[in-house]
Scaffold this motif. Structure first.
Motif, mmCIF file in Angstrom:
data_model
loop_
_atom_site.group_PDB
_atom_site.id
_atom_site.type_symbol
_atom_site.label_atom_id
_atom_site.label_comp_id
_atom_site.label_asym_id
_atom_site.label_seq_id
_atom_site.Cartn_x
_atom_site.Cartn_y
_atom_site.Cartn_z
ATOM 1 N N GLY A 42 0.824 -1.210 0.000
ATOM 2 C CA GLY A 42 0.000 0.000 0.000
ATOM 3 C C GLY A 42 0.856 1.256 0.000
ATOM 4 N N LEU A 43 2.170 1.082 -0.122
ATOM 5 C CA LEU A 43 3.074 2.232 -0.068
ATOM 6 C C LEU A 43 2.958 3.069 -1.338
ATOM 7 C CD1 LEU A 43 6.133 0.301 1.355
ATOM 8 C CD2 LEU A 43 4.733 1.950 2.588
ATOM 9 N N SER A 44 3.432 4.292 -1.255
ATOM 10 C CA SER A 44 3.351 5.183 -2.414
ATOM 11 C C SER A 44 4.545 6.123 -2.415
ATOM 12 C CB SER A 44 2.059 5.984 -2.354
ATOM 13 O OG SER A 44 2.028 6.728 -1.162
ATOM 14 N N ARG A 45 4.531 7.035 -3.408
ATOM 15 C CA ARG A 45 5.635 7.994 -3.514
ATOM 16 C C ARG A 45 5.710 8.871 -2.255
ATOM 17 N NH1 ARG A 45 7.287 12.935 -5.544
ATOM 18 N NH2 ARG A 45 9.000 12.869 -7.031
ATOM 19 N N SER A 48 6.495 6.421 1.846
ATOM 20 C CA SER A 48 7.451 5.436 1.342
ATOM 21 C C SER A 48 7.815 4.381 2.382
ATOM 22 C CB SER A 48 8.696 6.128 0.798
ATOM 23 O OG SER A 48 9.116 7.136 1.677
ATOM 24 N N MET A 338 4.761 10.071 8.329
ATOM 25 C CA MET A 338 4.583 10.208 6.883
ATOM 26 C C MET A 338 3.350 11.043 6.522
ATOM 27 S SD MET A 338 7.203 8.424 6.097
ATOM 28 C CE MET A 338 7.195 8.140 4.365
ATOM 29 N N THR A 345 0.093 17.725 2.646
ATOM 30 C CA THR A 345 -1.218 17.197 2.274
ATOM 31 C C THR A 345 -1.298 15.755 2.779
ATOM 32 O OG1 THR A 345 -0.342 16.543 0.125
ATOM 33 C CG2 THR A 345 -1.506 18.647 0.227
ATOM 34 N N THR A 347 -1.722 11.849 2.135
ATOM 35 C CA THR A 347 -1.733 10.710 1.228
ATOM 36 C C THR A 347 -2.093 9.510 2.087
ATOM 37 O OG1 THR A 347 0.055 11.696 -0.054
ATOM 38 C CG2 THR A 347 -0.418 9.379 -0.473
ATOM 39 N N LYS A 348 -3.221 8.910 1.756
ATOM 40 C CA LYS A 348 -3.739 7.817 2.577
ATOM 41 C C LYS A 348 -2.844 6.586 2.461
ATOM 42 C CE LYS A 348 -7.972 5.639 2.838
ATOM 43 N NZ LYS A 348 -9.280 5.386 2.266
ATOM 44 N N ASP B 86 -0.562 6.712 -7.239
ATOM 45 C CA ASP B 86 0.364 7.354 -6.302
ATOM 46 C C ASP B 86 1.705 6.628 -6.184
ATOM 47 O OD1 ASP B 86 -0.500 5.194 -4.916
ATOM 48 O OD2 ASP B 86 -1.455 6.291 -3.273
ATOM 49 N N GLN B 87 1.911 5.616 -7.022
ATOM 50 C CA GLN B 87 3.248 4.998 -7.072
ATOM 51 C C GLN B 87 3.998 5.508 -8.300
ATOM 52 O OE1 GLN B 87 2.449 0.744 -6.777
ATOM 53 N NE2 GLN B 87 2.442 0.840 -4.548
ATOM 54 N N GLU B 88 3.716 6.758 -8.644
ATOM 55 C CA GLU B 88 4.252 7.348 -9.871
ATOM 56 C C GLU B 88 5.734 7.683 -9.742
ATOM 57 O OE1 GLU B 88 2.440 11.286 -10.295
ATOM 58 O OE2 GLU B 88 2.475 11.410 -8.126
ATOM 59 N N ARG B 162 14.638 3.266 0.543
ATOM 60 C CA ARG B 162 13.771 4.447 0.489
ATOM 61 C C ARG B 162 13.976 5.409 1.664
ATOM 62 N NH1 ARG B 162 11.127 0.216 0.061
ATOM 63 N NH2 ARG B 162 9.527 0.518 1.661
ATOM 64 N N MET B 165 14.048 8.921 0.440
ATOM 65 C CA MET B 165 12.739 9.522 0.163
ATOM 66 C C MET B 165 12.120 10.046 1.451
ATOM 67 S SD MET B 165 11.188 6.688 -2.376
ATOM 68 C CE MET B 165 9.732 7.599 -2.849
ATOM 69 N N VAL B 166 12.346 9.287 2.529
ATOM 70 C CA VAL B 166 11.838 9.707 3.829
ATOM 71 C C VAL B 166 12.603 10.956 4.289
ATOM 72 C CG1 VAL B 166 11.537 8.986 6.219
ATOM 73 C CG2 VAL B 166 11.188 7.345 4.400
ATOM 74 N N ARG B 173 12.041 12.703 -4.720
ATOM 75 C CA ARG B 173 12.500 11.376 -5.122
ATOM 76 C C ARG B 173 11.349 10.424 -5.393
ATOM 77 N NH1 ARG B 173 17.639 9.680 -3.869
ATOM 78 N NH2 ARG B 173 19.071 11.415 -3.492
ATOM 79 N N PHE B 175 10.330 6.202 -6.242
ATOM 80 C CA PHE B 175 10.789 4.812 -6.114
ATOM 81 C C PHE B 175 10.132 3.974 -7.208
ATOM 82 C CE2 PHE B 175 10.088 0.532 -4.246
ATOM 83 C CZ PHE B 175 11.409 0.158 -4.071
ATOM 84 N N PHE B 177 8.352 1.306 -7.806
ATOM 85 C CA PHE B 177 7.511 0.227 -7.269
ATOM 86 C C PHE B 177 7.277 -0.823 -8.342
ATOM 87 C CE2 PHE B 177 6.443 3.734 -4.420
ATOM 88 C CZ PHE B 177 6.403 3.096 -3.197
#
Lengths: 387, 263
Positions: A42-45, A48, A338, A345, A347-348, B86-88, B162, B165-166, B173, B175, B177
């Motif tokens: 379920g992770l996203s940009r 992370s 996160m 904003t 991000t769920k 959202d994994q763009e 990652r 990214m954090v 950044r 990732f 996926f």
């Protein structure tokens, strides 16, 4: 001593097979993740890190909590804890192996894991965490084995063991401190950029870790009649009470700093965790309220001697405590860090089925490790006539 | 013998440059030539700077078509896949003032914010910070800052933890996926694709600077993005920033971003 694993009751083997099933399910989920990448999570940009690193936080703490047994037992020579030492050490090893595995399953390119060792980067807290995990495992395997061998032979631990134990205690603290520092030094993460994060980690570890150990000991008493004794239980529950009081206190300090100062960055993550965003409720809100209620309730019951010393009630109190510490240190800590994201904003993030199954698989590996080691430890103790 | 890829490339580059120079007879192999040349042979004609930076004329970067053109001018040649959801993956994109400069907004002022600014779009990309949080946290050294200030990624060393990214406070950044190749329509064979499970981001077009060219986005911006040496007081960009009011993203964090927004 491994031969003792071959002589177990049917229940022992049924248990191992059942947990093996859990590991197999997690293993299949991990293979799916290897094939499709972390896209199955379920992770996203924007979010992370999620469930994996959250579990790493919690179980790293359980591993570090061995110090709570070692310090009184060896540095203060507190006799009632001697019975607990090897059990605590091997529980720590099981927890540390889980912490390591949770990092491994989180990697996008797990076969490159050893790059951490090939290209050591002392500026990264993750590097130090790796050092801590491997150092911990090596040191405690050695300490645990030596102590167990001496227990079997009916001898006192050798005198050179004391400096090694001191080193081991330092290692547990190092492990937990580094784990906190991984989060604490990041400029863009409001929830983590706080000096109280690592102290909170330690307080949480020193309350939840020994609680798990005590709960497992209650289980042993019911299952095989191994009793650590009332003195050890009482002392342990006192230590848990102090640590939990600090844990709650530290959290309240965080809440005060955020809401008294009124700094938006400081307030947003806490507000999100408990009340969601712009009137919208998220699943984590229920968990956080649950954690807060469990924490306060269990602490109140621990503070009262009449309930703390009630051996029928204590396991329930400890279960509440572990539940609240788990939510706070894993889910709360990670999602709070996160969300809001760096763009302020929302991000769920909801863990996917694959993530949950992989976590259960890792938990299974931890339980198996614990079962195998504890079987050996308890056999040795039985032979020594400890129960 | 310990020889990293980077070192090998350096040595190979210097040798090749020396050889080329000797063969063409432009400059004999004196050792001075070899000293001046850093990196592969083609870098001999590359652009160099003490500290690369970027300045954007925000008002001239409002046309959605231009923004799209700039993003595509970067993403296509760099083989950045177009992944929905959202994994763009994105190296350069446009966003609102509120999301670009969140710490410059006050709840009490929300009815009094300068509407013109609030409605503006801002091109976001890696800030190539002076004190990058991402390189500090990387446990393998897969991301690092070059001498000219550009923060780069070695996708072959990245293990996909990652942490960078954090650590990045700018969300610069991405990732992988997914397997990026599954989302690429036409592949630019002159630039490497990434594999699944590694992090990537804007590289200030190091491969183009090495060939003496400006970054793709600068070229596509029709003069609205200025690229130059912030370490040189007399450079065009330095002068421009002295003469115009500009914004930086989250300067209070101390990361020292090198991308300026002239408003």
């Amino acid at each position: 001593m491994l031969d003792r694993l071959l002589k177990g009751s049917p229940l022992f083997y049924i248990w191992l097979v059942a947990i093996g099933g859990l590991i197999a399910i997690g293993g299949v989920a991990y293979i799916v993740q290897l094939i499709f990448g972390l896209s199955v999570t379920g992770l996203s940009r924007d979010v992370s890190w999620g469930l994996y690193i959250a579990q790493f936080n919690f179980f790293g703490g359980v591993a570090a909590s061995v110090a709570v047994v070692l310090i009184p037992a060896f540095l203060h020579n507190y006799k009632p804890f001697h019975k607990l030492v090897t059990l605590a050490i091997f529980m720590g090893i099981a927890a540390a192996s889980m912490a390591g595995l949770f990092i491994l399953v989180d990697l996008g390119q797990p076969q490159r894991m050893l790059n951490v060792m090939l290209h050591p980067s002392p500026n990264s807290m993750m590097f130090w965490d790796n050092v801590a995990i491997f150092g911990y495992m090596g040191l405690f395997m050695f300490v645990g084995w030596v102590l167990l061998e001496h227990e079997r032979a009916g001898m006192e631990p050798p005198c050179w063991m004391k400096p090694v134990i001191i080193l081991a205690v330092a290692c547990t603290l190092f492990f937990q401190i580094v784990e906190g520092l991984i989060l604490q030094g990041l400029p863009g993460r409001h929830y983590w950029l706080s000096a109280i994060v690592t102290p909170r980690f330690i307080a949480s570890a020193f309350s939840a870790g020994p609680s798990i150990l005590l709960l497992l000991c209650f289980l042993l008493k019911r299952l095989i009649g191994f009793d650590i004794g009332e003195a050890a239980t009482r002392t342990m529950s006192k230590i848990i009470t102090y640590a939990m009081a600090l844990n709650v206190f530290f959290y309240l300090m965080e809440v005060f700093t955020a809401f008294y100062s009124g700094t938006p960055g400081h307030m947003h993550p806490i507000a999100f965790l408990f009340t969601g965003h712009e009137g919208q409720i998220y699943w984590i809100n229920f968990w956080m309220w649950g954690a807060a209620a469990l924490a306060l309730f269990s602490l109140a019951l621990l503070l009262l001697p009449s309930t703390r010393n009630n051996m029928r009630l204590l396991p329930w109190i400890l279960m509440m405590l572990v539940g609240s510490a788990w939510i706070d240190k894993s889910l709360g800590m990670m999602i709070g860090g996160m969300t809001p994201n760096v763009f302020e904003t929302i991000t769920k993030y909801t863990p996917s089925l694959a993530e949950i199954l992989i976590c259960l698989g890792v938990l299974g590996i931890g339980i198996t490790t614990l079962t195998i080691f504890w079987k050996i430890v308890l056999d040795v103790k039985k032979q020594a006539g400890e129960y | 013998m310990k020889l990293s890829r980077r070192k090998f490339m350096k040595i190979a580059g210097v040798s090749a440059a020396g050889l080329t120079a000797a063969v063409t007879g432009v400059a004999p192999l004196t050792g001075i030539a070899a000293e001046e040349v850093k990196g592969p042979a083609y870098q001999a004609k590359g652009l160099t700077a003490k500290r690369w930076g970027m300045a954007m004329f925000v008002n001239r970067l409002q046309d959605p078509a231009l923004i799209k053109q700039i993003a595509e001018s970067c993403h296509k040649p760099h083989n950045v896949p177009n992944i929905p959801g959202d994994q763009e993956i994105k190296w350069i994109w446009a966003d609102s003032y509120a999301k670009s400069f969140p710490d410059s907004l006050a709840e009490t002022a929300k009815d009094h914010n300068f509407e013109d600014l609030m409605s503006k779009r801002f091109l976001l990309l890696c800030n190539h910070c002076e004190n990058p949080a991402c390189t500090k946290v990387c446990p393998t050294g897969a991301t690092f800052k070059r001498e000219d200030g550009i923060v780069v990624m070695d996708p072959h060393r990245c293990m996909g933890c990652r942490y960078c990214m954090v650590g990045c406070p700018y969300g610069a950044r991405s990732f992988n996926f997914h397997n990026p190749s599954d989302f690429l329509e036409d592949v630019n064979q002159r630039y490497p694709r990434r594999m699944r499970g590694v992090v990537e981001k804007c590289n200030f077009c190091t491969e183009r600077l090495a060939e003496g060219k400006l970054p793709y986005c600068v070229e596509a911006s029709d003069g609205a993005i200025v690229f130059g040496d912030l370490g040189d007081r007399d450079s065009e960009i330095s002068k421009l920033l002295r003469e115009n009011y500009s914004l930086l993203r989250k300067p209070s964090l101390g990361t020292g971003p090198n991308v300026y927004y002239i408003i």
